[in-house]
Write a protein that holds these residues in place. Structure first.
Motif, PDB file in Angstrom:
ATOM      1  N   VAL A 192       8.139 -26.319 -36.739  1.00  0.00           N
ATOM      2  CA  VAL A 192       8.228 -27.641 -36.135  1.00  0.00           C
ATOM      3  C   VAL A 192       6.934 -28.396 -36.387  1.00  0.00           C
ATOM      4  N   LEU A 193       7.069 -29.676 -36.697  1.00  0.00           N
ATOM      5  CA  LEU A 193       5.936 -30.571 -36.906  1.00  0.00           C
ATOM      6  C   LEU A 193       6.051 -31.736 -35.949  1.00  0.00           C
ATOM      7  N   GLY A 194       4.975 -31.979 -35.183  1.00  0.00           N
ATOM      8  CA  GLY A 194       4.931 -33.131 -34.297  1.00  0.00           C
ATOM      9  C   GLY A 194       4.135 -34.266 -34.908  1.00  0.00           C
ATOM     10  N   ASP A 195       3.541 -35.080 -34.039  1.00  0.00           N
ATOM     11  CA  ASP A 195       2.784 -36.250 -34.461  1.00  0.00           C
ATOM     12  C   ASP A 195       1.331 -36.062 -34.043  1.00  0.00           C
ATOM     13  N   ASN A 196       0.421 -36.160 -34.980  1.00  0.00           N
ATOM     14  CA  ASN A 196      -0.990 -35.909 -34.698  1.00  0.00           C
ATOM     15  C   ASN A 196      -1.534 -36.829 -33.599  1.00  0.00           C
ATOM     16  N   ALA A 197      -1.135 -38.084 -33.615  1.00  0.00           N
ATOM     17  CA  ALA A 197      -1.656 -39.048 -32.642  1.00  0.00           C
ATOM     18  C   ALA A 197      -1.096 -38.818 -31.239  1.00  0.00           C
ATOM     19  N   TYR A 198       0.070 -38.183 -31.148  1.00  0.00           N
ATOM     20  CA  TYR A 198       0.737 -38.027 -29.852  1.00  0.00           C
ATOM     21  C   TYR A 198       1.226 -36.597 -29.652  1.00  0.00           C
ATOM     22  N   ARG A 199       0.390 -35.624 -30.031  1.00  0.00           N
ATOM     23  CA  ARG A 199       0.885 -34.245 -29.982  1.00  0.00           C
ATOM     24  C   ARG A 199       1.129 -33.741 -28.565  1.00  0.00           C
ATOM     25  N   GLU A 200       0.491 -34.331 -27.558  1.00  0.00           N
ATOM     26  CA  GLU A 200       0.800 -33.951 -26.176  1.00  0.00           C
ATOM     27  C   GLU A 200       2.188 -34.425 -25.770  1.00  0.00           C
ATOM     28  N   ALA A 201       2.714 -35.419 -26.476  1.00  0.00           N
ATOM     29  CA  ALA A 201       4.044 -35.945 -26.172  1.00  0.00           C
ATOM     30  C   ALA A 201       5.124 -35.345 -27.062  1.00  0.00           C
ATOM     31  N   CYS A 202       4.753 -34.461 -27.971  1.00  0.00           N
ATOM     32  CA  CYS A 202       5.717 -33.715 -28.789  1.00  0.00           C
ATOM     33  C   CYS A 202       5.834 -32.324 -28.167  1.00  0.00           C
ATOM     34  N   GLY A 217      -0.278 -23.903 -40.339  1.00  0.00           N
ATOM     35  CA  GLY A 217       0.576 -23.824 -39.160  1.00  0.00           C
ATOM     36  C   GLY A 217       1.981 -23.375 -39.479  1.00  0.00           C
ATOM     37  N   GLY A 218       2.140 -22.079 -39.745  1.00  0.00           N
ATOM     38  CA  GLY A 218       3.460 -21.587 -40.125  1.00  0.00           C
ATOM     39  C   GLY A 218       4.524 -21.873 -39.092  1.00  0.00           C
ATOM     40  N   GLY A 219       4.195 -21.650 -37.801  1.00  0.00           N
ATOM     41  CA  GLY A 219       5.175 -21.872 -36.753  1.00  0.00           C
ATOM     42  C   GLY A 219       5.260 -23.304 -36.289  1.00  0.00           C
ATOM     43  N   ALA A 220       4.100 -23.908 -35.990  1.00  0.00           N
ATOM     44  CA  ALA A 220       4.110 -25.244 -35.391  1.00  0.00           C
ATOM     45  C   ALA A 220       2.806 -25.977 -35.674  1.00  0.00           C
ATOM     46  N   VAL A 221       2.887 -27.299 -35.725  1.00  0.00           N
ATOM     47  CA  VAL A 221       1.716 -28.154 -35.907  1.00  0.00           C
ATOM     48  C   VAL A 221       1.896 -29.417 -35.057  1.00  0.00           C
ATOM     49  N   PHE A 222       0.820 -29.827 -34.383  1.00  0.00           N
ATOM     50  CA  PHE A 222       0.778 -31.079 -33.619  1.00  0.00           C
ATOM     51  C   PHE A 222       1.828 -31.130 -32.500  1.00  0.00           C
ATOM     52  N   VAL A 223       1.973 -30.051 -31.745  1.00  0.00           N
ATOM     53  CA  VAL A 223       2.898 -30.053 -30.626  1.00  0.00           C
ATOM     54  C   VAL A 223       2.247 -29.424 -29.397  1.00  0.00           C
ATOM     55  N   THR A 224       2.880 -29.594 -28.256  1.00  0.00           N
ATOM     56  CA  THR A 224       2.552 -28.868 -27.036  1.00  0.00           C
ATOM     57  C   THR A 224       3.666 -27.862 -26.793  1.00  0.00           C
ATOM     58  N   ALA A 225       3.315 -26.578 -26.773  1.00  0.00           N
ATOM     59  CA  ALA A 225       4.303 -25.509 -26.628  1.00  0.00           C
ATOM     60  C   ALA A 225       4.252 -24.945 -25.214  1.00  0.00           C
ATOM     61  N   VAL A 226       5.395 -24.859 -24.559  1.00  0.00           N
ATOM     62  CA  VAL A 226       5.490 -24.392 -23.174  1.00  0.00           C
ATOM     63  C   VAL A 226       6.480 -23.226 -23.104  1.00  0.00           C
ATOM     64  N   ARG A 227       6.003 -22.078 -22.645  1.00  0.00           N
ATOM     65  CA  ARG A 227       6.846 -20.883 -22.491  1.00  0.00           C
ATOM     66  C   ARG A 227       7.575 -20.534 -23.782  1.00  0.00           C
ATOM     67  N   CYS A 228       6.861 -20.586 -24.899  1.00  0.00           N
ATOM     68  CA  CYS A 228       7.443 -20.257 -26.199  1.00  0.00           C
ATOM     69  C   CYS A 228       6.924 -18.919 -26.705  1.00  0.00           C
ATOM     70  N   ARG A 229       7.697 -18.281 -27.555  1.00  0.00           N
ATOM     71  CA  ARG A 229       7.302 -17.035 -28.193  1.00  0.00           C
ATOM     72  C   ARG A 229       7.164 -17.258 -29.696  1.00  0.00           C
ATOM     73  N   PHE A 230       5.980 -16.949 -30.230  1.00  0.00           N
ATOM     74  CA  PHE A 230       5.701 -17.095 -31.656  1.00  0.00           C
ATOM     75  C   PHE A 230       5.530 -15.695 -32.246  1.00  0.00           C
ATOM     76  N   PHE A 231       6.306 -15.351 -33.256  1.00  0.00           N
ATOM     77  CA  PHE A 231       6.052 -14.077 -33.920  1.00  0.00           C
ATOM     78  C   PHE A 231       6.546 -14.109 -35.366  1.00  0.00           C
ATOM     79  N   ASP A 232       5.815 -13.347 -36.198  1.00  0.00           N
ATOM     80  CA  ASP A 232       6.140 -13.195 -37.623  1.00  0.00           C
ATOM     81  C   ASP A 232       6.129 -14.518 -38.373  1.00  0.00           C
ATOM     82  N   ASN A 233       5.244 -15.442 -37.968  1.00  0.00           N
ATOM     83  CA  ASN A 233       5.055 -16.678 -38.728  1.00  0.00           C
ATOM     84  C   ASN A 233       3.869 -16.504 -39.671  1.00  0.00           C
ATOM     85  N   ARG A 234       3.819 -17.317 -40.711  1.00  0.00           N
ATOM     86  CA  ARG A 234       2.802 -17.122 -41.744  1.00  0.00           C
ATOM     87  C   ARG A 234       2.290 -18.459 -42.268  1.00  0.00           C
ATOM     88  N   ALA A 235       0.982 -18.523 -42.496  1.00  0.00           N
ATOM     89  CA  ALA A 235       0.370 -19.704 -43.094  1.00  0.00           C
ATOM     90  C   ALA A 235      -0.466 -19.294 -44.296  1.00  0.00           C
TER      91      ALA A 235
END
Length: 268
Positions: A192-202, A217-235
């Motif tokens: 998932v890719l969010g917005d750099n200027a508003y990553r708290e709102a993504c 950022g294999g899993g995510a970039v420019f986001v706020t993640a809440v109660r998420c599980r990240f595993f086996d991602n690669r950059a």
């Protein structure tokens, strides 16, 4: 067009699910001074169903659900404050779901994604990440690198503004891949890719983000993640799990940079 579930006639709400037609008698008209006052009853909910839906449907209700996420985001009338409900299934079995996540001609930032969520809209999996998957796509051409390339597809793009958040809730994001060339955001965020200027709102909530690949950022970039599980991602570069991500009650495991484990979260 907006989802309309009924009509209010002379102050009385009549829902279509209760009756296919609404009748106003002479006594009601006379009581209203000879006038009929009518107003539609709108709801801010839309529906998508990978198994039983059709992109020719309106998306107004579950029985008229769209089939692809991309089609659900393109319906006439989708507005700030609306919620799109996804039924269980795997969204990602065909390339036709893909949409470009930036403006045409912006080659450094353009990259296909399975769904692009507009500002002010919530995309929610009603039965959670265990039953609802958004699957990206690897580039299998000779020029690709670990699945990254111009023919790859990330899972999700979130588009927020200063006044409206974009939210994703309750999905598994897997198999997403960024581009491998260029200098812009096309290389970032396989899941998932969010917005750099508003990553708290993504905002990404209650999601499983696994087996995604990106240059940054294999899993995510420019986001706020809440109660998420990240595993086996690669950059290939930095942040196997995420890059410029705000983590809240998240679990990160087995993330890699290049050929080696490490630097799971970069610039948190």
């Amino acid at each position: 067009r907006r989802p309309c579930i009924g009509v209010t006639l002379n102050g009385v709400t009549n829902l279509f699910e209760q009756s296919e037609s609404v009748t106003i008698g002479a006594s009601e008209v006379n009581a209203a001074g000879g006038y009929i006052h009518a107003a539609p009853v709108y709801v801010p909910h839309w529906y998508v169903d990978d198994i039983n839906g059709s992109d020719s449907n309106s998306g107004f209700r579950l029985g008229k659900a769209k089939r692809t996420l991309a089609a659900a985001m393109r319906v006439d009338g989708l507005a700030v404050g609306d919620t799109v409900h996804a039924a269980p299934g795997t969204y990602g079995d065909e390339t036709a779901d893909g949409v470009m996540d930036s403006s045409p001609g912006d080659a450094d930032n353009n990259h296909k994604c399975r769904v692009s969520v507009p500002a002010g809209v919530i995309l929610v999996a009603d039965q959670g990440a265990g039953k609802t998957v958004i699957a990206g796509e690897a580039d299998t051409s000779e020029s690709a690198s670990h699945g990254m390339g111009a023919n790859a597809m990330r899972c999700v793009k979130l588009n927020a503004t200063a006044s409206a958040a974009a939210r994703l809730k309750g999905f598994t994001l897997t198999g997403g891949n960024s581009d491998v060339s260029g200098t812009g955001q096309a290389q970032w965020g396989g899941g998932v890719l969010g917005d750099n200027a508003y990553r708290e709102a993504c905002v990404v909530e209650d999601c499983i983000i696994s087996n995604n690949v990106a240059h940054q950022g294999g899993g995510a970039v420019f986001v706020t993640a809440v109660r998420c599980r990240f595993f086996d991602n690669r950059a290939k570069g930095g942040g196997g799990a995420g890059y410029y991500v705000g983590y809240h009650e998240c679990l990160i495991d087995r993330s890699r940079n290049g050929e080696s484990p490490g630097q799971a979260a970069c610039w948190c």
